[in-house]
Design an enzyme around this catalytic site. Structure first.
Site, short mmCIF file in Angstrom:
data_model
loop_
_atom_site.label_atom_id
_atom_site.label_comp_id
_atom_site.label_asym_id
_atom_site.label_seq_id
_atom_site.Cartn_x
_atom_site.Cartn_y
_atom_site.Cartn_z
N THR A 89 -8.81 31.68 -54.98
CA THR A 89 -9.90 31.28 -56.47
C THR A 89 -10.49 30.19 -55.99
O THR A 89 -10.83 29.52 -54.60
CB THR A 89 -8.44 30.54 -57.00
OG1 THR A 89 -8.18 29.75 -56.14
CG2 THR A 89 -7.57 31.46 -57.33
N ASP A 90 -11.99 29.44 -56.56
CA ASP A 90 -12.35 28.60 -56.90
C ASP A 90 -11.73 27.36 -56.80
O ASP A 90 -9.92 27.18 -57.25
CB ASP A 90 -13.41 28.76 -57.52
CG ASP A 90 -15.09 27.57 -56.70
OD1 ASP A 90 -14.49 26.35 -56.85
OD2 ASP A 90 -16.16 27.56 -57.74
N TRP A 91 -12.17 26.80 -56.27
CA TRP A 91 -10.64 24.96 -56.62
C TRP A 91 -10.68 24.69 -57.46
O TRP A 91 -11.48 24.65 -58.36
CB TRP A 91 -11.33 24.29 -55.90
CG TRP A 91 -10.73 24.07 -54.06
CD1 TRP A 91 -10.34 22.69 -53.12
CD2 TRP A 91 -11.13 24.79 -53.08
NE1 TRP A 91 -10.23 23.40 -52.19
CE2 TRP A 91 -10.38 24.15 -51.95
CE3 TRP A 91 -11.79 26.69 -53.28
CZ2 TRP A 91 -10.13 25.22 -50.38
CZ3 TRP A 91 -11.49 26.99 -51.89
CH2 TRP A 91 -10.84 26.78 -50.96
N GLY A 92 -9.78 24.88 -57.46
CA GLY A 92 -9.28 24.21 -59.21
C GLY A 92 -9.22 25.84 -60.39
O GLY A 92 -9.22 25.66 -61.96
N GLY A 93 -9.33 27.10 -59.56
CA GLY A 93 -10.08 28.34 -60.50
C GLY A 93 -9.41 28.71 -60.99
O GLY A 93 -9.08 30.09 -61.59
#
Length: 817
Positions: free
Chosen positions: A228-232
């Site tokens: 995932t993108d960070w926090g995604g």
């Protein structure tokens, strides 16, 4: 599965733990079985590994690394081999810093010039972007570590990127927004892919079964890891089902428990988790081997020279009236502009690199041979008016033969998490230009920015050199072009419109609330301008040289195109020959021409070379929405070779046998798409294209706010606490900009204002969890004291659970000793 035996030795809890980060940048380790942590680092154009605070978002400087030109810059080189070379050096530095996964390159399309992250992306064309990305990936992975192509997919705006729903038709998705990823997977063999934050046609990308399974895993046969993108991560279980192995950063075990509960309840079969673990283990063990095989240090000076070579080959000469360049020997120049003193050499946000060396223009004049009579800043960097600086600059300009004017966009205008507000260069810089023009019209502008800008002032300059964001050696590289030591060979990888209102997505960028509609369909960039006959400032593929090239003798076969290319000028140079294909049939709507190949050739003065550009599997294909597959229309095709998308030098035709697929469209219902004039498509016609009613593009203000609503929506929340908080955020942003703290103001917009509530749990590394978030939402929705009690209760519970987990871990550790 490759690691079946090892996976049998893992407990369910251990397998689940591997699916999330240990901290902000590292994956989980299981020492008893020899499973180490991986380190993931930002690095599209240089390694950004933080020396401290690796468990937090962190704004501290990274460990020094070579800052290469950004992707938007190197794309102007049109040199895949150069991209691969940069990748090799990035990979070498990653190994030196013990980075397993380098988070780049980014291949999202430049749908609109205002996207704040365009400096980090290659092009408006998927073929060029994909080929350049594949080169980078091969280079990085030649050292045994992993590249990570991103952001998968249709992430083309920064504001509201964590919650926006992108509405795009299937053909456009496949032809425009996924083709670069396809090339990165099939030709670059990327070991890791990062999903984007946004939704795609109603479903978050990392949960989207069509995107993640039908296309990525089955059609492209991708065997690597998805992160995932960070926090995604929205729904961790849905993401895992879609094949999203790794969630970053850590959630302190919260989503691990969600996975375990889903397996116990039967929502996920344990075999699905095992397959994800297997792919992740392959990445861990493969990249770990790199440190055993490769040298751990790199040659700083050598890498700096490679960065300089990359910048030199990527600089674009856009205007050269009266052959003012290269600067003639003995000419006295006045150096004006704040960017000459402090070079603008990279973007802002997650890709900021702490350079090993940094060249500045004023320090490089002596070796360039250019005679400088002095320097004046001329303007305030961040837009304030300063008449005194203008006067000093004009006084210096009067004494010079030529004025070198360094202008551009500042560091906080182009940034991760924010979109630009306009295509204009700050007014104070243009005011300076107008004043200089009155005292000395011999002006050469040197432009520094990572994307397209409007240039209503272009008649006031005789020369225009665009350095984009040239990395740590960019300043010296530009001087070498100005002096003639380097013959410029860069060509634009994006179109420069005359004005922003001319762009095809002008009416539908950015999505302001719930969704954004890609009504222009396949007509982005030059595909739109060339088909709709819209005048542009500089076309896609455009760039001048200090020499001239002649094209002749085109030969078209079933395998490709050959032609003769002659350097008809007086100096050696490089030319980029571009292959465009246009279908002569009007049964299926298509752009007038599309890039399908290119080659960059060095030719000495007076020399002629034979150039070959092969056809490939993408040359004649289109995506048919009726058959849900790639097809070829049987028709005659124009085969065009040129120096830009509008400067076509040679043309021939070829008859291509088709696949016999049924026609996908009712022409009468799609008049705008068949004409190519798609800048103002009605909602009815767009619905005819996508085949369903578009969702309501605005937020539902009648419902209580939930996990995926943003802080910005607190302006109409039921709770007075939330509305006050909203106004505090807005005021803080305004005040910080007012006092010149623009970078901090930008951070507020990126990490607070546009953040969905779930980000409070997903981005804080376990400081808050989803149960606590439930309490926060109670407070937001008008139940302040009830919500506060809930937050405090759940926080106490969370802290107690962590103590118990630590005790259990100690007991388990003793058991295996």
């Amino acid at each position: 599965m490759k690691y079946k035996d090892l996976i049998k030795e893992l407990t369910l809890e251990e397998k689940a733990s591997l699916m999330s980060g240990k901290d902000y940048w590292q994956t989980q380790n299981i020492d008893r079985l020899g499973i180490s942590s991986m380190f993931l680092a930002d690095g599209p154009h240089g390694i950004r590994k933080q020396a401290v605070a690796s468990d937090k978002l962190g704004l501290n400087a990274g460990i020094p690394a070579t800052c290469f030109p950004t992707a938007a810059t190197v794309a102007n080189s049109w040199n895949v081999e150069l991209g691969e070379k940069i990748g090799e050096y990035l990979g070498e530095e990653a190994v030196a810093q013990k980075v397993n996964v380098l988070l780049g390159p980014g291949v999202n399309m430049k749908r609109n010039p205002l996207c704040g992250r365009n400096f980090e992306y290659f092009s408006e064309d998927p073929y060029l972007a994909g080929k350049m990305a594949a080169g980078y990936i091969r280079g990085v992975q030649s050292h045994g570590i992993s590249a990570c192509v991103k952001h998968f997919a249709v992430n083309n705006q920064e504001e509201r990127r964590m919650s926006i729903d992108t509405i795009v038709d299937e053909r456009t998705l496949r032809e425009i927004y996924l083709t670069a990823f396809e090339i990165a997977v099939k030709e670059g063999n990327t070991m890791t892919i990062m999903t984007s934050y946004n939704k795609l046609n109603g479903t978050y990308t990392n949960e989207n079964m069509h995107l993640m399974q039908d296309i990525l895993r089955r059609e492209w046969d991708y065997k690597g890891v998805v992160v995932t993108d960070w926090g995604g991560s929205n729904d961790r279980v849905a993401g895992l089902l879609a094949g999203n192995e790794l969630e970053m950063p850590t959630t302190a075990g919260e989503t691990d428990r969600e996975i375990i509960e889903a397996i116990h309840s039967g929502k996920i079969k344990e075999e699905v988790l095992d397959a994800c673990v297997d792919r992740l283990l392959e990445l861990i063990f493969t990249t770990e081997e790199a440190y055993k095989k490769h040298h751990v240090e790199f040659d700083i000076e050598k890498h700096h020279r490679v960065a300089q070579k990359a910048a030199e080959e990527s600089i674009v000469l856009l205007k050269n009236e009266d052959n003012i360049l290269p600067l003639r020997f003995g000419k006295k120049v006045a150096v004006i502009g704040d960017f000459a003193k402090d070079a603008r050499y990279q973007g802002a946000g997650s890709s900021i690199v702490n350079p090993t060396i940094l060249d500045h223009t004023l320090n490089c004049f002596e070796e360039s041979g250019i005679i400088s009579i002095g320097y004046e800043p001329g303007f305030e960097r961040y837009g304030k008016n300063n008449g005194e600086k203008v006067n000093h600059a004009c006084a210096l300009a009067e004494k010079a033969d030529v004025v070198l004017l360094y202008i551009g966009l500042d560091e906080v205008t182009e940034a991760d998490g924010l979109d630009r507000q306009s295509m204009k260069i700050p007014k104070n810089q243009i005011d300076l230009l107008n004043a200089l023009y009155k005292v000395n019209p011999n002006i050469v502008a040197i432009l520094s920015c990572g994307t397209a800008v409007e240039m209503p002032w272009i008649d006031k300059v005789k020369g225009l050199v665009h350095g984009y964001l040239g990395g740590q050696a960019g300043a010296r590289s530009i001087l070498r072009v100005l002096s003639g030591d380097v013959n410029p060979s860069g060509k634009l990888a994006e179109t420069y419109p005359v004005r922003y209102e001319d762009t095809p997505s002008f009416l539908h960028f950015s999505g302001k609330e719930a969704s954004v509609e890609y009504r222009e369909s396949i007509y982005i960039g030059y595909r739109y301008y060339d088909t709709a006959n819209i005048d542009v400032l500089f076309p896609f593929g455009y760039g001048l040289s200090y020499t001239t090239f002649e094209y002749s003798d085109i030969q078209v076969t079933r395998d490709g195109v050959t032609l003769k290319l002659t350097n008809s000028g007086r100096v050696a140079g490089m030319e980029i020959s571009q292959l465009y294909i246009g279908c002569k049939s009007d049964k299926i709507f298509r752009p007038k021409r599309e890039l399908k190949g290119f080659v960059k050739v060095f030719i000495n003065a007076g020399e002629t070379k034979t150039v070959t550009i092969p056809f490939d599997d993408k040359t004649f294909r289109y995506f048919n929405v009726k058959t849900n597959s790639w097809e070829i229309e049987e028709a005659e095709y124009n085969v065009m070779v040129g120096s830009s998308s509008v400067d076509i030098r040679l043309m021939d035709t070829i008859l291509v046998k088709g696949t016999g697929a049924p026609l996908p469209y009712d022409k009468s219902k799609l008049p705008s798409y068949y004409s190519g004039k798609t800048n103002d498509v009605t909602v009815e016609e767009f619905e005819n294209l996508i085949g369903y009613k578009v969702p309501v593009p605005t937020w539902d203000r009648t419902k209580p706010l939930g996990y995926n609503d943003t802080i910005a929506q607190c302006q109409y929340a039921k709770g007075g606490f939330a509305r006050i908080s909203y106004h505090v955020v807005v005021f803080a942003h305004w005040y910080l900009r007012k006092i010149g703290k623009r970078e901090t103001a930008n951070l507020i917009m990126m990490s607070i204002y546009h953040m969905p509530f779930r980000g409070i749990a997903r981005m804080t590394g376990g400081v808050a969890n989803m149960a606590m978030l439930d309490g926060i939402l109670m407070m937001v929705n008008g139940h302040f004291f009830k919500g506060l009690r809930h937050v405090l209760k759940e926080r106490s519970k969370m802290l107690m659970d962590r103590k118990n987990v630590k005790k259990l871990a100690m007991l388990v550790g003793k058991k295996y000793e």
